[in-house]
Design a protein around this motif. Structure first.
Motif, short mmCIF file in Angstrom:
data_model
loop_
_atom_site.label_atom_id
_atom_site.label_comp_id
_atom_site.label_asym_id
_atom_site.label_seq_id
_atom_site.Cartn_x
_atom_site.Cartn_y
_atom_site.Cartn_z
N GLY A 344 -23.27 -44.87 -27.84
CA GLY A 344 -21.95 -44.61 -27.26
C GLY A 344 -21.77 -43.18 -26.79
N VAL A 345 -22.84 -42.56 -26.29
CA VAL A 345 -22.78 -41.15 -25.93
C VAL A 345 -22.18 -40.99 -24.54
N ASP A 346 -21.10 -40.24 -24.44
CA ASP A 346 -20.50 -39.83 -23.17
C ASP A 346 -20.45 -38.31 -23.16
N LEU A 347 -21.18 -37.71 -22.25
CA LEU A 347 -21.30 -36.26 -22.27
C LEU A 347 -21.53 -35.73 -20.85
N VAL A 348 -20.80 -34.69 -20.48
CA VAL A 348 -20.99 -34.02 -19.20
C VAL A 348 -21.17 -32.53 -19.47
N ILE A 349 -22.23 -31.97 -18.89
CA ILE A 349 -22.48 -30.53 -18.98
C ILE A 349 -22.53 -29.98 -17.56
N ARG A 502 -26.93 -19.13 -36.88
CA ARG A 502 -25.51 -19.10 -36.56
C ARG A 502 -25.12 -17.84 -35.80
N HIS A 503 -25.79 -16.72 -36.09
CA HIS A 503 -25.49 -15.49 -35.36
C HIS A 503 -25.85 -15.65 -33.89
N LEU A 504 -27.02 -16.21 -33.61
CA LEU A 504 -27.44 -16.43 -32.23
C LEU A 504 -26.48 -17.38 -31.53
N ILE A 505 -26.07 -18.43 -32.22
CA ILE A 505 -25.15 -19.40 -31.63
C ILE A 505 -23.83 -18.74 -31.25
N ARG A 506 -23.25 -17.99 -32.18
CA ARG A 506 -21.95 -17.37 -31.92
C ARG A 506 -21.99 -16.42 -30.72
N ASN A 507 -23.11 -15.76 -30.53
CA ASN A 507 -23.18 -14.70 -29.53
C ASN A 507 -23.75 -15.13 -28.19
N THR A 508 -24.12 -16.39 -28.05
CA THR A 508 -24.75 -16.78 -26.79
C THR A 508 -24.16 -18.03 -26.14
N VAL A 509 -23.44 -18.89 -26.88
CA VAL A 509 -23.01 -20.16 -26.29
C VAL A 509 -21.50 -20.22 -26.14
N ASP A 510 -21.07 -21.18 -25.31
CA ASP A 510 -19.65 -21.41 -25.07
C ASP A 510 -19.07 -22.50 -25.94
N GLY A 511 -19.93 -23.33 -26.52
CA GLY A 511 -19.44 -24.45 -27.31
C GLY A 511 -20.56 -25.12 -28.08
N LEU A 512 -20.20 -26.16 -28.81
CA LEU A 512 -21.14 -26.88 -29.67
C LEU A 512 -21.20 -28.34 -29.28
N ILE A 513 -22.38 -28.92 -29.42
CA ILE A 513 -22.55 -30.37 -29.32
C ILE A 513 -23.07 -30.82 -30.68
N THR A 514 -22.23 -31.53 -31.44
CA THR A 514 -22.64 -31.97 -32.77
C THR A 514 -23.23 -33.37 -32.69
N VAL A 515 -24.26 -33.58 -33.48
CA VAL A 515 -24.91 -34.89 -33.60
C VAL A 515 -24.90 -35.25 -35.08
N ARG A 516 -24.05 -36.20 -35.45
CA ARG A 516 -23.91 -36.62 -36.85
C ARG A 516 -23.65 -38.12 -36.91
N ASP A 517 -24.38 -38.77 -37.80
CA ASP A 517 -24.15 -40.20 -38.05
C ASP A 517 -24.20 -41.02 -36.77
N GLY A 518 -25.12 -40.65 -35.88
CA GLY A 518 -25.31 -41.42 -34.65
C GLY A 518 -24.28 -41.15 -33.58
N VAL A 519 -23.38 -40.18 -33.80
CA VAL A 519 -22.30 -39.89 -32.85
C VAL A 519 -22.50 -38.49 -32.27
N VAL A 520 -22.33 -38.37 -30.95
CA VAL A 520 -22.45 -37.09 -30.26
C VAL A 520 -21.06 -36.65 -29.80
N VAL A 521 -20.65 -35.44 -30.19
CA VAL A 521 -19.33 -34.92 -29.85
C VAL A 521 -19.46 -33.53 -29.27
N ARG A 522 -18.77 -33.30 -28.16
CA ARG A 522 -18.73 -31.98 -27.54
C ARG A 522 -17.52 -31.20 -28.04
N HIS A 523 -17.72 -29.92 -28.40
CA HIS A 523 -16.63 -29.04 -28.84
C HIS A 523 -16.69 -27.77 -28.01
#
Length: 660
Positions: A344-349, A502-523
């Motif tokens: 059920g993945v719906d994702l646009v980048i 986590r330091h690299l993530i905070r300082n380089t990206v605009d958001g997160l894509i979590t993958v948990r329990d078979g579900v993909v969510v954009r934040h």
């Protein structure tokens, strides 16, 4: 507990470090940092008795138990994960076997006196077994394995069938279960996800023994260490505190060394002027000779090179891709013959967006990346790359593909051909830490971190507009992580970053894509509670009145929107109660505030974009003063843009609660 004095080691005609001395007492936690090839692993191997030193002494308290986790395992596994982890608790297992033997003996003895002796021995063994936690051994092993990400079924499965990363986790679990007096860990977070890293931090903070660990993870060092030992310029300097204190103290030390060196230079110039003036005057001969001897005995003050602490890299300008770079619609992905991993993945980048892909190991991060790259077909739905999308992919196995017989320059030239155009290959290699004679070293003589850095240079130097990086910081030192952070910050294309740093993530990206329990969510945005779910969330403030229903956003496709778009925020709690602004007049004022902040956010983002364009120009790196000024201005602009965005989001939430 552990004392080191006067240690020296040379390798291949090169001095790694000399006159190293420090002490580590029970409860102290020391992080070992330094550049790739500085000799960190060599030092800890000497500490645990696996390597020799040229001079010096290592002493420990009598009967000290040492546990060691290397970067790479050379071990064959025959049992289940649980059995192999428990097998490390040898004293408890020996006592358990002794109890079984004594129980069998009790059933066979008819003599009362002998029976009493066996009973006494059984009681002593049982008391010791209980003191060591023998009755809780299996439950404790399962708790530790669960914290490191193992499922119950995986715990009871053969460890030999697990991947190398999971085997490293099992080896770490075995050490945590053993509770040695001195625990030595070489890059323990390399094979962990962000959830497991957070859990491990808690365990190590509570560890009662002495802890020595090598790490490049700033957050991990800050959370765990109370001392930092830096190996640099053939010296080992000990700093008290975590990573933040280390950075401040090191900068102060550099400034003091620079001041001392400047003072020494003035003194030398003064003496040389005296010698030159009175060299041929007989009445001053004794003073001249005295000053010449002073110069000969003077030991030059070595100043740490700031260039060694941080290196800059400029990306070649990539081609322009379509607005939509990646589009996934209702996709289900798995492996042939197995159940779906994600569904059920719906994702646009979109073009220029930078996202970190996070989640527990085994949840499907690699599956998602393989589907995007076309390496894995979807079972249903669709995955599409946009028009004119050029992809560069860095995976950890690329390090294994390096030709160990080539020099660094030969390997790099073979991998990139005539690219990058209009730039010297040695200049590019220098930006990744291979300067001077380093380009002539054999790849086989490089450390693991240096090989990773070379593979990253091969991946990142070509002009692509979609960069996919899978755990790029594994085995990298802190300066190399700075190189990567700076490069990603100014990279003009789209980024998908799989990382536990986590330091690299905070300082380089605009958001997160979590993958948990078979579900993909954009934040959109980097929410600490999304990045590290183990953090305790603050208690919600009691609402003053009933909240307006939260407007729904498309959690997987868009998440939170920028100004001017829909106001739903993926991963955020429902809107809380109104802050007290109500009525038509209050709503109008809030609308004006939102509109004003939207314009300010737009202007702030334009400023950041312009500075990023300047930093993406390779020519800027030939002018250190201009580079420093632009970097400082860029950092300031990013902070200002973030602050304005927070103001806008706060105003939007207030407007929604007011019914606007």
């Amino acid at each position: 507990m552990l004392s080191v004095s006067g240690l020296s080691k040379a390798f291949g005609g090169r001095t790694l470090w000399s006159d190293v001395g420090f002490r580590v007492l029970p409860g102290q936690r020391m992080a070992l940092v330094g550049g790739n090839g500085a000799g960190k692993t060599t030092l800890i191997e000497a500490l645990v008795g696996l390597g020799e030193v040229d001079a010096g002494e290592i002493s420990m308290s009598k009967d000290t138990r040492v546990g060691y986790l290397p970067q790479e395992l050379m071990e064959a596994w025959s049992g289940t994960v649980l059995e192999e982890v428990m097998r490390g608790s040898t004293e408890i297992l020996e006592l358990e076997a002794e109890l079984r033997r004594l129980e069998a003996a009790l059933g066979e003895i008819s003599d009362d006196a002998a029976g009493e002796r066996v009973l006494a021995a059984y009681g002593d063994a049982q008391t010791r077994f209980e003191q060591l936690g023998g009755y809780q051994l299996e439950s404790e092993a399962r708790r530790i394995l669960g914290g490191l990400g193992f499922t119950t079924s995986a715990m009871d499965g053969p460890l030999g069938e697990q991947s190398g990363g999971w085997q490293m986790r099992a080896a770490l679990a075995r050490l945590l279960l053993q509770k040695p007096d001195v625990l030595v860990l070489d890059e323990p977070t390399n094979h962990l996800d962000v959830d497991s890293v957070g859990w491990l931090e808690e365990q190590l903070r509570a560890f009662p023994g002495a802890l020595i660990f090598v790490s490049h993870d700033r957050d991990f060092i800050d959370a765990v260490a109370d001392r930092v030992l830096e190996i640099a310029h053939r010296q080992a300097i000990l700093y008290v505190g975590g990573f933040a204190e280390f950075i401040v103290a090191r900068e102060e030390r550099v400034k003091q060394a620079e001041a001392a060196a400047a003072q020494q230079a003035r003194k030398v110039a003064h003496i040389e002027a005296f010698v030159e003036r009175f060299r041929y005057k007989a009445t001053k001969a004794r003073q001249v000779q005295s000053r010449i001897k002073t110069l000969e005995k003077l030991e030059e003050i070595q100043v740490p090179q700031r260039d060694d602490l941080k290196i800059a890299f400029g990306f070649p300008e990539p081609g322009r891709s379509s607005r939509v770079v990646v589009e996934i619609e209702d996709a289900t992905v798995g492996y042939p013959g197995g159940p779906p991993v994600i569904s059920g993945v719906d994702l646009v980048i979109e073009r220029g967006e930078k996202f970190a892909v996070v989640g527990p190991n085994g949840a499907g991060k690699s599956t998602l990346i393989k589907a995007i790259l076309g390496q894995l077909q979807v079972a249903s739905g669709s995955v599409k790359l946009g028009a004119n999308v050029d992809v560069a992919f860095f995976a950890q196995h690329q390090v294994d593909a390096l030709d160990l017989s080539r020099t660094v320059e030969q390997e790099f030239r073979f991998a990139v051909g005539d690219q990058p155009k209009n730039r010297q290959l040695r200049t590019v290699l220098g930006s990744f830490g291979f300067s001077g004679d380093a380009v002539d070293r054999r790849v086989g003589d490089l450390s693991g971190g240096e090989r990773t850095r070379l593979a990253l240079a091969e991946t990142m130097c070509n002009p692509v507009n979609l960069l996919v990086l899978d755990e790029p910081t594994n085995h990298l030192d802190l300066p190399s992580c700075d190189v990567l952070e700076d490069a990603l910050s100014v990279y003009p294309g789209t980024v998908l970053l799989v990382s536990h740093d986590r330091h690299l993530i905070r300082n380089t990206v605009d958001g997160l894509i979590t993958v948990r329990d078979g579900v993909v969510v954009r934040h959109d945005g980097v929410d600490e509670y999304v990045l590290n779910p183990s953090l305790p969330k603050p208690e919600p403030v009691a609402p003053a009145r009933a909240a307006q229903p939260a407007r729904k956003g498309n959690t997987a496709r868009r998440g939170a929107q920028k100004p001017g778009a829909a106001a739903g925020r993926s991963g955020s709690p429902a809107a809380s109660a109104s802050s007290g602004t109500g009525g038509a007049g209050g709503t109008r004022e809030l609308r004006k505030t939102v509109a004003r902040l939207e314009k300010q956010v737009g202007r702030a983002e334009e400023t950041v974009a312009e500075l990023q364009r300047q930093l993406a120009d390779p020519a800027i790196y030939d002018d250190p003063d201009r580079l420093a000024a632009v970097v400082a201005e860029h950092d300031k602009a990013k902070d200002a843009s973030h602050d304005k965005m927070v103001e806008w989001e706060t105003a939007m939430r207030r407007l929604e609660r007011a019914g606007g």
